[in-house]
Design a protein around this motif. Structure first.
Motif, PDB file in Angstrom:
ATOM      1  N   CYS A 112       0.939  -0.974  -0.115  1.00 37.29           N
ATOM      2  CA  CYS A 112       0.016  -0.347  -0.022  1.00 37.29           C
ATOM      3  C   CYS A 112       0.737   1.249   0.471  1.00 37.29           C
ATOM      4  CB  CYS A 112      -0.730   0.444   1.020  1.00 37.29           C
ATOM      5  SG  CYS A 112      -2.518  -1.558   1.463  1.00 37.29           S
ATOM      6  N   ARG A 113       1.788   1.032   0.957  1.00 41.94           N
ATOM      7  CA  ARG A 113       3.175   2.152   0.844  1.00 41.94           C
ATOM      8  C   ARG A 113       3.480   2.553  -0.469  1.00 41.94           C
ATOM      9  NH1 ARG A 113       6.756   0.141   4.202  1.00 41.94           N
ATOM     10  NH2 ARG A 113       5.102   0.215   5.857  1.00 41.94           N
ATOM     11  N   ARG A 114       3.882   1.175  -1.187  1.00 41.89           N
ATOM     12  CA  ARG A 114       4.304   1.370  -2.682  1.00 41.89           C
ATOM     13  C   ARG A 114       3.432   2.383  -3.654  1.00 41.89           C
ATOM     14  NH1 ARG A 114       8.756   0.320  -5.439  1.00 41.89           N
ATOM     15  NH2 ARG A 114       9.682  -0.647  -3.956  1.00 41.89           N
ATOM     16  N   ALA A 115       1.740   1.770  -3.536  1.00 40.31           N
ATOM     17  CA  ALA A 115       1.072   1.916  -4.287  1.00 40.31           C
ATOM     18  C   ALA A 115       1.169   3.346  -4.122  1.00 40.31           C
ATOM     19  CB  ALA A 115      -0.431   1.332  -4.227  1.00 40.31           C
ATOM     20  N   LEU A 116       0.659   4.428  -3.037  1.00 42.19           N
ATOM     21  CA  LEU A 116      -0.100   5.442  -2.799  1.00 42.19           C
ATOM     22  C   LEU A 116       0.985   6.503  -2.792  1.00 42.19           C
ATOM     23  CD1 LEU A 116      -1.114   4.816   1.182  1.00 42.19           C
ATOM     24  CD2 LEU A 116      -2.616   5.959  -1.123  1.00 42.19           C
ATOM     25  N   ALA A 117       2.513   5.735  -2.906  1.00 40.53           N
ATOM     26  CA  ALA A 117       3.487   6.816  -3.615  1.00 40.53           C
ATOM     27  C   ALA A 117       3.874   6.839  -4.987  1.00 40.53           C
ATOM     28  CB  ALA A 117       5.273   6.251  -2.779  1.00 40.53           C
ATOM     29  N   SER A 118       2.847   6.166  -5.877  1.00 39.99           N
ATOM     30  CA  SER A 118       3.249   5.896  -7.438  1.00 39.99           C
ATOM     31  C   SER A 118       2.177   6.623  -7.587  1.00 39.99           C
ATOM     32  CB  SER A 118       3.474   4.583  -7.520  1.00 39.99           C
ATOM     33  OG  SER A 118       2.639   3.557  -6.858  1.00 39.99           O
ATOM     34  N   GLY A 119       1.158   6.807  -6.715  1.00 40.55           N
ATOM     35  CA  GLY A 119      -0.599   7.360  -7.455  1.00 40.55           C
ATOM     36  C   GLY A 119      -1.188   6.335  -7.858  1.00 40.55           C
ATOM     37  N   ALA A 120      -1.440   4.928  -7.059  1.00 41.97           N
ATOM     38  CA  ALA A 120      -1.911   3.703  -7.940  1.00 41.97           C
ATOM     39  C   ALA A 120      -2.532   3.131  -6.949  1.00 41.97           C
ATOM     40  CB  ALA A 120      -0.880   2.612  -8.113  1.00 41.97           C
ATOM     41  N   TYR A 121      -3.996   4.365  -7.287  1.00 36.31           N
ATOM     42  CA  TYR A 121      -4.997   4.016  -5.971  1.00 36.31           C
ATOM     43  C   TYR A 121      -5.927   3.051  -6.337  1.00 36.31           C
ATOM     44  CZ  TYR A 121      -2.960   8.333  -4.963  1.00 36.31           C
ATOM     45  OH  TYR A 121      -2.325   9.333  -4.887  1.00 36.31           O
ATOM     46  N   ALA A 122      -5.581   1.895  -5.999  1.00 38.86           N
ATOM     47  CA  ALA A 122      -6.491   0.930  -7.103  1.00 38.86           C
ATOM     48  C   ALA A 122      -6.112  -0.778  -5.695  1.00 38.86           C
ATOM     49  CB  ALA A 122      -6.678   0.903  -8.880  1.00 38.86           C
ATOM     50  N   TYR A 123      -7.071  -1.722  -6.207  1.00 42.72           N
ATOM     51  CA  TYR A 123      -6.690  -3.316  -5.359  1.00 42.72           C
ATOM     52  C   TYR A 123      -5.769  -3.788  -6.257  1.00 42.72           C
ATOM     53  CZ  TYR A 123      -8.048  -7.653  -5.722  1.00 42.72           C
ATOM     54  OH  TYR A 123      -7.353  -8.972  -5.816  1.00 42.72           O
ATOM     55  N   ARG A 124      -6.175  -3.471  -8.274  1.00 43.32           N
ATOM     56  CA  ARG A 124      -5.518  -4.241  -9.039  1.00 43.32           C
ATOM     57  C   ARG A 124      -3.632  -3.679  -8.729  1.00 43.32           C
ATOM     58  NH1 ARG A 124      -8.333  -0.596 -12.060  1.00 43.32           N
ATOM     59  NH2 ARG A 124      -6.614   0.628 -13.493  1.00 43.32           N
ATOM     60  N   HIS A 125      -4.089  -2.632  -8.179  1.00 45.60           N
ATOM     61  CA  HIS A 125      -2.073  -2.419  -7.848  1.00 45.60           C
ATOM     62  C   HIS A 125      -1.460  -3.228  -7.496  1.00 45.60           C
ATOM     63  CE1 HIS A 125      -2.351   0.415 -11.950  1.00 45.60           C
ATOM     64  NE2 HIS A 125      -3.734   1.171 -11.295  1.00 45.60           N
ATOM     65  N   VAL A 126      -2.174  -2.850  -5.951  1.00 46.41           N
ATOM     66  CA  VAL A 126      -2.096  -2.951  -4.730  1.00 46.41           C
ATOM     67  C   VAL A 126      -1.534  -5.134  -4.688  1.00 46.41           C
ATOM     68  CG1 VAL A 126      -2.396  -4.291  -2.599  1.00 46.41           C
ATOM     69  CG2 VAL A 126      -3.238  -1.562  -3.458  1.00 46.41           C
ATOM     70  N   LYS A 127      -2.631  -5.323  -5.789  1.00 51.03           N
ATOM     71  CA  LYS A 127      -1.953  -6.766  -5.777  1.00 51.03           C
ATOM     72  C   LYS A 127      -1.241  -7.030  -7.122  1.00 51.03           C
ATOM     73  CE  LYS A 127      -4.936 -10.967  -7.857  1.00 51.03           C
ATOM     74  NZ  LYS A 127      -5.899 -11.239  -8.782  1.00 51.03           N
ATOM     75  N   SER A 128      -1.264  -6.498  -7.512  1.00 53.00           N
ATOM     76  CA  SER A 128       0.011  -6.672  -8.771  1.00 53.00           C
ATOM     77  C   SER A 128       1.202  -6.336  -8.045  1.00 53.00           C
ATOM     78  CB  SER A 128       0.606  -5.370 -10.294  1.00 53.00           C
ATOM     79  OG  SER A 128       1.157  -5.821 -10.411  1.00 53.00           O
ATOM     80  N   ILE A 129       1.537  -5.187  -7.260  1.00 48.91           N
ATOM     81  CA  ILE A 129       2.767  -5.242  -6.563  1.00 48.91           C
ATOM     82  C   ILE A 129       3.316  -6.529  -5.558  1.00 48.91           C
ATOM     83  CG2 ILE A 129       4.112  -3.924  -4.752  1.00 48.91           C
ATOM     84  CD1 ILE A 129       2.281  -1.616  -5.375  1.00 48.91           C
ATOM     85  N   LEU A 130       2.319  -6.988  -5.010  1.00 47.30           N
ATOM     86  CA  LEU A 130       2.777  -7.867  -3.863  1.00 47.30           C
ATOM     87  C   LEU A 130       2.583  -9.196  -4.648  1.00 47.30           C
ATOM     88  CD1 LEU A 130      -0.326  -7.662  -1.326  1.00 47.30           C
ATOM     89  CD2 LEU A 130       2.401  -7.605  -0.994  1.00 47.30           C
ATOM     90  N   GLU A 131       2.251  -9.727  -5.970  1.00 51.80           N
ATOM     91  CA  GLU A 131       2.333 -10.510  -6.679  1.00 51.80           C
ATOM     92  C   GLU A 131       3.769 -10.753  -7.239  1.00 51.80           C
ATOM     93  OE1 GLU A 131      -0.768 -10.686  -9.841  1.00 51.80           O
ATOM     94  OE2 GLU A 131      -2.097 -12.734  -8.224  1.00 51.80           O
ATOM     95  N   LYS A 132       4.577  -9.545  -8.048  1.00 52.27           N
ATOM     96  CA  LYS A 132       5.489  -8.846  -8.204  1.00 52.27           C
ATOM     97  C   LYS A 132       6.900  -8.823  -7.167  1.00 52.27           C
ATOM     98  CE  LYS A 132       3.698  -7.539 -12.358  1.00 52.27           C
ATOM     99  NZ  LYS A 132       3.604  -6.229 -13.757  1.00 52.27           N
ATOM    100  N   GLY A 133       6.605  -8.587  -6.059  1.00 51.97           N
ATOM    101  CA  GLY A 133       7.365  -9.069  -4.355  1.00 51.97           C
ATOM    102  C   GLY A 133       8.104  -7.544  -4.741  1.00 51.97           C
ATOM    103  N   LEU A 134       7.212  -6.645  -5.229  1.00 49.48           N
ATOM    104  CA  LEU A 134       8.276  -5.229  -5.075  1.00 49.48           C
ATOM    105  C   LEU A 134       8.111  -4.390  -3.910  1.00 49.48           C
ATOM    106  CD1 LEU A 134       6.202  -4.320  -8.569  1.00 49.48           C
ATOM    107  CD2 LEU A 134       8.943  -4.994  -8.585  1.00 49.48           C
ATOM    108  N   ASP A 135       6.852  -5.347  -2.998  1.00 48.27           N
ATOM    109  CA  ASP A 135       7.247  -4.720  -1.847  1.00 48.27           C
ATOM    110  C   ASP A 135       7.758  -4.532  -0.860  1.00 48.27           C
ATOM    111  OD1 ASP A 135       5.851  -7.394  -2.195  1.00 48.27           O
ATOM    112  OD2 ASP A 135       6.044  -7.540   0.223  1.00 48.27           O
ATOM    113  N   ARG A 136       8.648  -5.407  -1.416  1.00 51.63           N
ATOM    114  CA  ARG A 136      10.557  -6.080  -1.184  1.00 51.63           C
ATOM    115  C   ARG A 136      10.898  -5.179  -1.172  1.00 51.63           C
ATOM    116  NH1 ARG A 136       7.766 -10.643  -1.256  1.00 51.63           N
ATOM    117  NH2 ARG A 136       8.780 -11.790  -2.825  1.00 51.63           N
ATOM    118  N   VAL A 137      10.993  -4.636  -2.193  1.00 51.65           N
ATOM    119  CA  VAL A 137      12.342  -3.820  -3.141  1.00 51.65           C
ATOM    120  C   VAL A 137      12.336  -2.436  -2.459  1.00 51.65           C
ATOM    121  CG1 VAL A 137      12.984  -2.105  -5.024  1.00 51.65           C
ATOM    122  CG2 VAL A 137      12.071  -4.663  -5.298  1.00 51.65           C
TER     123      VAL A 137
END
Length: 515
Positions: free
Chosen positions: A463-488
């Motif tokens: 959620c922190r990464r999605a907020l920083a990139s302006g991606a305010y939607a469920y699908r963006h949060v889901k994509s970040i988790l699936e690709k492991g970007l939350d650990r970058v």
């Protein structure tokens, strides 16, 4: 091949014309674009089933169909009637014989007449051909309507531009009493409104209205509405009259209005050709004066005037006007979507969830939107005039959806805070960025379900990464988790959008309503 059954709307119209308006079988056949044998068949079925008029309110289309067609036996077959006039014209062509025409007829109608009966029926019909007769119209029977070919113009006072105005003409059959008015368009609303004002001008309603085959009156053949425009039909029902369009390529069917239009053009419109009009009201006032003079002018070859004949012939025979003018309504067919809403003019209206994937009729008036299924009204909503707006009746939702909507924005935010401040902020942004609350609920509940699969720490980071990139939607949060970007590691500088003239930014999309 077996003949297709008529729609229940068409069957009800046959019964209305017979039992309410007392029309003959051939008049009903012309109005409904059917053969007289078909009309006779359905009237016989209704009588055998004991159906009365008006049809009881609790008898819907399904129940009525069962009464008319009991059991699984197919409807009685009738041989389709050949088009004798067409046959007569084709026989005038070199090399064409009755044998050839019968072969073509059988190719189209395998269940049709055999050759000997085909020839016999044609020869019987040919003996009935007589020279054209002068039609005698009964008092109060017919009103002929059409648009004049001559167009008037209204001048724009600011620009001097001339805009066309079209002249609607209505003529009573027995007296030739005439009504005319100018309209800015020839669309359906102008056509129906002119009819209503014509009835009010005459002070009553004729048994039959005879229009030309204009597109606003008669639709092109199609599987949904093959004959009269539904709005035109509804107007006729409201006034207790019947629409019988003139046959194509049969000018004698509407000779009365053709002559009436010609008289209006010569005696009402032509004298106004040197005048300049600056409004529709001004033009109609001039036309009203001209029509009044026309109706009071003595006939050249007959005694009296149009007005005198109207008072003695047509006026006493007209049906009374209904208590109120017909309220204009558009009709269309739509299918109920999976979210139990239908789309009408870019807005969404709910229907009972049991009708999902089923087709319903929509009746659109100035203030309401009604949904009908098999002739029964199932929903009514106040009409919306925006874009993408929802009108939802809570009773139309399934019970599980009603429980789902017990969630409130405060409850969702409170839940999100149990995961972390970034998740709570993401939920708040989603709820505030959606044009309709339910759309935001769905996205927030998606984020909630991600919490069942991923740990609170991972969800917070996503959620922190999605907020920083302006991606305010469920699908963006889901994509970040699936690709492991939350650990970058999050680098604000890289995530912030760069300044560029081709980048429109969040403010642009918020202003345009783009999601």
């Amino acid at each position: 091949m077996p003949r297709r059954r008529l729609s229940m709307r068409k069957i009800k119209e046959i019964l209305r014309l017979k039992w309410e308006l007392n029309l003959g079988i051939r008049q009903i056949a012309r109005s409904c674009n059917l053969s007289h044998s078909t009309v006779s068949e359905y009237l016989a079925r209704a009588q055998a089933a004991g159906i009365t008029w008006p049809i009881p309110v609790d008898l819907d289309d399904t129940a009525l169909e069962k009464l008319l067609f009991p059991g699984n036996n197919s409807a009685r077959r009738f041989s389709p009637e050949p088009d004798y006039n067409w046959i007569h014209q084709e026989l005038k062509k070199k090399g064409v014989t009755l044998q050839l025409l019968w072969t073509e007829y059988k190719q189209q109608h395998p269940e049709g007449y055999q050759y000997s009966r085909f020839c016999e029926l044609y020869h019987i019909w040919r003996k009935t051909i007589d020279p054209p007769l002068r039609l005698v119209h009964k008092a109060g029977e017919k009103m002929f309507v059409d648009y004049a070919g001559l167009v008037m113009y209204i001048t724009n006072t600011a620009t001097g531009e001339k805009n066309p105005a079209y002249i609607y003409v209505a003529v009573l059959g027995a007296s030739n009493y005439t009504y005319a008015e100018a309209t800015l368009t020839q669309d359906l609303y102008a056509w129906i409104s002119a009819h209503c004002r014509a009835f009010e001008f005459f002070g009553g309603v004729t048994e039959i209205v005879v229009p030309d085959n204009t597109k606003t009156a008669v639709l092109k053949p199609c599987r949904y509405e093959p004959d009269l425009n539904p709005t035109y039909h509804e107007m006729a029902t409201h006034y207790g009259t019947v629409i019988i369009p003139a046959r194509a390529a049969h000018p004698r069917d509407k000779a009365k209005v053709e002559t009436g239009v010609q008289v209006v053009e010569r005696q009402v419109l032509a004298p106004l050709r040197h005048r300049t009009f600056f409004s529709l009201v001004e033009l109609n006032q001039a036309i009203q004066i001209g029509v009044q003079e026309l109706n009071q002018r003595p006939f050249q070859k007959l005694a009296g005037t149009r007005y005198q004949l109207f008072v003695t012939l047509d006026k006493p025979a007209l049906k009374p006007l209904p208590g109120q003018r017909y309220e204009f309504a558009l009709w269309k067919k739509v299918r109920v979507n999976i979210d139990y809403h239908v789309e009408v003019e870019a807005n969404y209206y709910s229907a009972p969830y049991q009708l999902i994937h089923k087709e319903v009729d929509v009746r659109i008036t100035a203030n309401t939107v009604e949904l009908l299924h098999k002739g029964q009204r199932v929903a009514v909503h106040r009409r919306r005039f925006g874009k993408g707006e929802y009108s939802t009746d809570p009773l139309h939702r399934p019970e599980k959806h009603q429980k789902y909507l017990e969630w409130t924005p405060e409850r969702i935010v409170t839940w999100a805070k149990t995961t972390g401040p970034d998740t709570a902020r993401m939920v708040e942004v989603i709820l505030s960025s959606r044009p309709h609350p339910e759309q935001g609920y769905r996205s927030c509940l998606g984020v909630m379900r991600l919490g069942e699969k991923y740990s609170p720490e991972l969800l917070e980071a996503a959620c922190r990464r999605a907020l920083a990139s302006g991606a305010y939607a469920y699908r963006h949060v889901k994509s970040i988790l699936e690709k492991g970007l939350d650990r970058v590691p999050l680098e604000e500088a890289k995530l912030a959008p760069r300044e560029h003239p081709n980048l429109r930014g969040a403010a642009y999309y918020a202003q345009k309503g783009v999601r």
